[in-house]
Design an enzyme around this catalytic site. Structure first.
Site, short mmCIF file in Angstrom:
data_model
loop_
_atom_site.label_atom_id
_atom_site.label_comp_id
_atom_site.label_asym_id
_atom_site.label_seq_id
_atom_site.Cartn_x
_atom_site.Cartn_y
_atom_site.Cartn_z
N TYR A 429 0.81 -1.23 0.00
CA TYR A 429 0.00 0.00 0.00
C TYR A 429 0.84 1.27 0.00
CZ TYR A 429 -0.38 -0.01 5.32
OH TYR A 429 -0.18 0.00 6.66
N GLU A 430 0.18 2.38 -0.23
CA GLU A 430 0.85 3.69 -0.36
C GLU A 430 1.89 3.68 -1.48
OE1 GLU A 430 -0.61 6.00 1.57
OE2 GLU A 430 0.53 7.39 0.33
N GLY A 431 1.56 2.98 -2.58
CA GLY A 431 2.49 2.83 -3.71
C GLY A 431 3.31 1.58 -3.52
#
Lengths: 589, 589
Positions: A429-431
């Site tokens: 997550y978050e890239g």
């Protein structure tokens, strides 16, 4: 065995790796390093006594969804209240809105502490922090007045609504729609997935930040706007949004991952944050912080796994270690060199990742001071490394934690497996970490024509030189191995910059993942060596804390056993993705 | 997306990497490679249609324990009956006891197929195979007459009862007791843990092989005997043993991991297998096979994870890949080079591990033929590598499988996470991978004064030379990178042999884990290159199968992107565990 905040180590890293004094001086803060340590002690107490005991409870209980309502595990509400009432939610939020205004660097150490104790719990304030940042920087005065204080105090929480089923890493594919109501508000309609704490029972209101597309907006990422969509509207009525599902996940069971439906009854009411079609820019301004925070989560769960594995290895007896007394019974497994290798790998990679994350936080603080843009560029360079390297090593360390436990590690009761399950989302997550690597190579290396990365490598080199000069015998081959890793990074950097500058970006990007790992090893090794140099100086000054010799030994272990991977990574980067041409053939078979 | 046996690839590996023809010739078997392939096709059909569909069912259902009875998941009993009736249980068991008497090499490929479809299910016949081997080699004629046929047919299953709470890796600590009854039988009393399929409802009887200690037996591992303790006694009565608990585990939920209580009512009745106090020797004779089988489980689950990730990556569209048409919409993620890198890493390490495992099986077959002891020594050398390298890469590949899926990978519904959870036990059971590494360095390198390992390295070198001569342009830097890895292995081997021979074994053993990885990379790279050379020859001979070019590309990817780690591993081995001295200081902090 429950998590204990390693306060002495965190304080040492803040000062001697990340330069806490300089950060405080640049802010003209009257906070002293001793104050900072007191904050950590206090955070550690709360984390150990309130959050850590709920970690297993949360894993077992999960967050059942019934008729749109999500129930958090037993004890969660009380813990959240204690956390918010302690003022921890707004530690680095502006004082003008009720926050403590402390440096991001100090907040980073606290973020590590919360997440070490309970990752699933701590995601909630982490998301709120992102909402605070977006609102503070881009929200109108009215929105700030209505929402900011309550988010800072923790009375309400915030969420980020980005992902849709067809739009994960690729936000250009977003479909959620927004239409103006004519009164300054908008009607939001669409479906979002993977919304962390999208619904819960910890607070009376939840402030959703939602990416959506206006009717005549340009296609792609330039037609996305950011909206504030509260669960409960200012008039007290329930907004037209609901949690339509909860994911059954591998880990972080106590963090509700919600599917959200906006506009079942005609449209949820929301207000624009920032300008129309500039939503992605609003998101980007908080990206450095959000990605750093995920990196800190990696450090945190790796630390927790290391503590648990260490405790087990000191207790569990199997076999006889070399040098153990005859007739003395089985040795604690921590006496066996292969177990030591696992534990040292866990501890050294955790400390290296911590160093990188704290350096990044310090750069973000410095960016607000006289150093300005140069520091921001440094933070931008380091952020993808902080995020991806820390979360990669979190996967590795938590898996090693299972291994140290042997068969017991595979049994959920031991708790080692939960760390591994919880950690697994962090690289995604978050890239995803693949996207972090592409960001590092494609966008961050070229910053200032390469000057930012060159300066960073030069700083690493200085550390290696200082190790050479220090001469403490405990360093072994540290200077040589670290220097070799830094030179590998330097050559790989030159290769990538050349390829990017010669219209052959694919040659650089195909090696982005090994390049990021190489960067992490060199930078992480430099961080450990920096701590070890400070330890060596302290020993010379007559300090007797045995932790100092430990810091030197840890830096040595990292250099001789982990940074040695640098040469191979360099070679792979320099092969320039020769595989890409035939990749599909190889994958078709 | 369900598992499909990669029959063409397995058949190619059997012939061109492991030398199936030579194995068949040495046994004077009238089986042809075409027959072998037909067996794989048939196994693949059963695995795909019967076992694979139960994999998720088993994960969700688990194996509840009620009043001592364990219920397997819905469909399990029927699947087991189909499997046994097909004669698959006794594929390599002796024909004199109803088995098929096929080579271990062919059985290895089938073992991979079953486990690829359903790891939790396939553990049951795997354990039975171990029981068959122990009984066949060491059991009395009476015991064989009473039990062997029914184990071979699958009418009954077998278990291994080794571990006790205080005795995991260290069997010297065993406490379970055995006392002679005077009539040739023994009374067994004690508690065992982690007993795979220790209780279940698939068959009417379960044959437990139990390690226990006779009253006046010497302390340590030389006082351990092996007993056959059936759940149902020959007179039809229930033996004095029961399942006292089931573990709640990270993975393989459908494989019941039992705590067993022997002798609640005075003692379970058992019969000695082999001689008194020679139980460990009996276990050792089947250890090569058992460890190889766990290695094959690693290959299997890595293959299954790779198939699923590949299918997802071909389907999922995000972002635009370099070279994609403008306006053509998002690209399948398999077009992105960082996703290709993950998929190629999964596929290449799986194929490399498969090659090592099949080579080991071929050596075990050869040991029964004219080559004899030399082949057995080769199998002994390769076995710890087959077990540990394959299961290490299984952890890595299944984790990459989650990563390729992005957020969906963290959601259990996608199935990627189950592979990761299931795989995690493989590096632990049947001797942890740390113990495999110590076995490789401490016991296997010194075989025949080092001649066994030298011969193996020489064989790898020949492969690298052949790649250099072959000249297919698709090989890129394969020859150079592979050669470098082999020379690193050679130097690390010399270092270890010197240290072992100079009474400094700890210097070699401290680097055992990186040494084993280095061995796996060199040997695995050689296996892939061998397959690629056969592919190149086939292309020269006019064959047009595109899989041939894929094999060359895969060998290249492995050499240029994974075998490049060899130099760093060598350096770490040669540093000789300099960390050991200060390890405790570093871990104390």
């Amino acid at each position: 065995m429950s998590y204990r905040a390693p306060v002495a180590e965190l304080a040492f890293t803040l000062r001697h790796v990340a330069g806490l004094e300089a950060v405080l001086a640049a802010r003209q803060s009257d906070l002293t390093p001793e104050d900072a340590r007191a904050v950590l002690e206090e955070a550690g107490r709360l984390a150990g006594s309130v959050l850590a005991p709920l970690n297993r409870v949360g894993d077992r209980h999960g967050t059942p969804l019934n008729d749109g309502a999500v129930t958090t595990p037993p004890g969660w509400r009380e813990a959240y209240r204690t956390f918010a009432e302690g003022g921890w939610n707004g530690l680095s939020a502006p004082e003008s809105h009720g926050g403590q205004g402390l440096p991001l660097l100090l907040n980073a150490a606290c973020t590590e502490i919360w997440n070490g104790a309970n990752l699933a719990f701590s995601l909630c304030p982490l998301l709120t922090a992102g909402g605070i940042e977006a609102l503070e920087k881009h929200g109108s005065e009215e929105l700030k007045a209505a929402y900011l204080d309550k988010l800072v105090s923790g009375e309400w929480t915030a969420t980020m609504n980005l992902t849709e089923p067809q739009a994960g890493s690729d936000l250009a594919l977003l479909r959620t729609r927004a239409e103006p109501n004519g009164d300054g508000s908008y009607r939001i309609t669409g479906a979002k997935i993977y919304i962390t704490y999208g619904e819960h029972d910890l607070t009376d209101n939840i402030v959703h930040l939602v990416l959506a597309r206006l009717k005549d907006a340009p296609a792609g990422t330039r037609g996305i706007s950011l909206f504030l969509v509260p669960k409960v509207l200012p008039d007290g009525s329930h907004n037209d949004l609901r949690c339509s599902g909860i994911e059954h996940k591998l880990g972080i069971h106590a963090s509700p991952t919600c599917s959200m439906a906006f506009g079942d009854r005609g449209g949820a009411t929301g207000w624009l944050i920032g300008e129309e079609n500039r939503g992605l820019a609003c998101m980007f301004t908080m990206m450095n912080n959000a990605r750093l925070n995920v990196g800190l989560q990696g450090v945190a769960v790796a630390e927790a796994a290391t503590q648990r594995a260490l405790a087990y290895a000191q207790d569990r007896r199997q076999g006889k270690a070399p040098g153990a007394e005859a007739g003395g019974g089985a040795s604690p497994i921590i006496e066996h060199s292969d177990v030591q290798r696992m534990l040292l790998t866990m501890k050294a990679t955790t400390a290296a990742a911590r160093g990188i994350c704290y350096l990044t936080a310090a750069a973000l603080d410095a960016a607000r001071g006289p150093e300005g843009q140069a520091a921001l560029d440094r933070a931008s360079l380091l952020t993808p490394v902080a995020k991806a390297f820390s979360t990669d090593i979190a996967n590795e360390a938590t898996s090693l934690g299972v291994q140290v436990h042997g068969g017991m590690g595979f049994v959920e009761e031991a708790g080692a497996a939960q760390y591994m399950r919880d950690a697994r989302i962090l690289a995604i997550y978050e890239g995803t970490n693949g996207i972090q690597a592409l960001d590092l190579v494609g966008r961050k290396l070229p910053l200032n024509g390469g000057a930012t990365v060159r300066a960073q490598i030069a700083a690493m080199r200085e550390v290696a030189e200082s190790v050479l000069k220090d001469g403490h015998p405990g360093f072994g081959h540290t200077a040589a191995r670290l220097r070799a890793a830094i030179e590998s990074l330097d050559r790989a950097t030159s290769f990538a910059l050349r390829a990017l500058g010669s219209n052959r970006p694919e040659e650089a990007l195909a090696g982005a993942t090994p390049y990021l790992r190489l960067f992490g090893l060199a930078q992480g090794g430099a961080c450990l060596a920096k701590a070890a140099l400070a330890a060596s100086a302290a020993l010379r000054a007559g300090e007797t804390d045995p932790a100092h010799a430990g810091r030197i030994a840890l830096a040595r272990f990292f250099a001789e056993n982990l940074a040695t991977a640098a040469g191979g990574l360099e070679q792979t980067v320099l092969d320039g993705g020769g595989f890409v041409q035939d990749a599909k053939l190889a994958l078709a078979g």
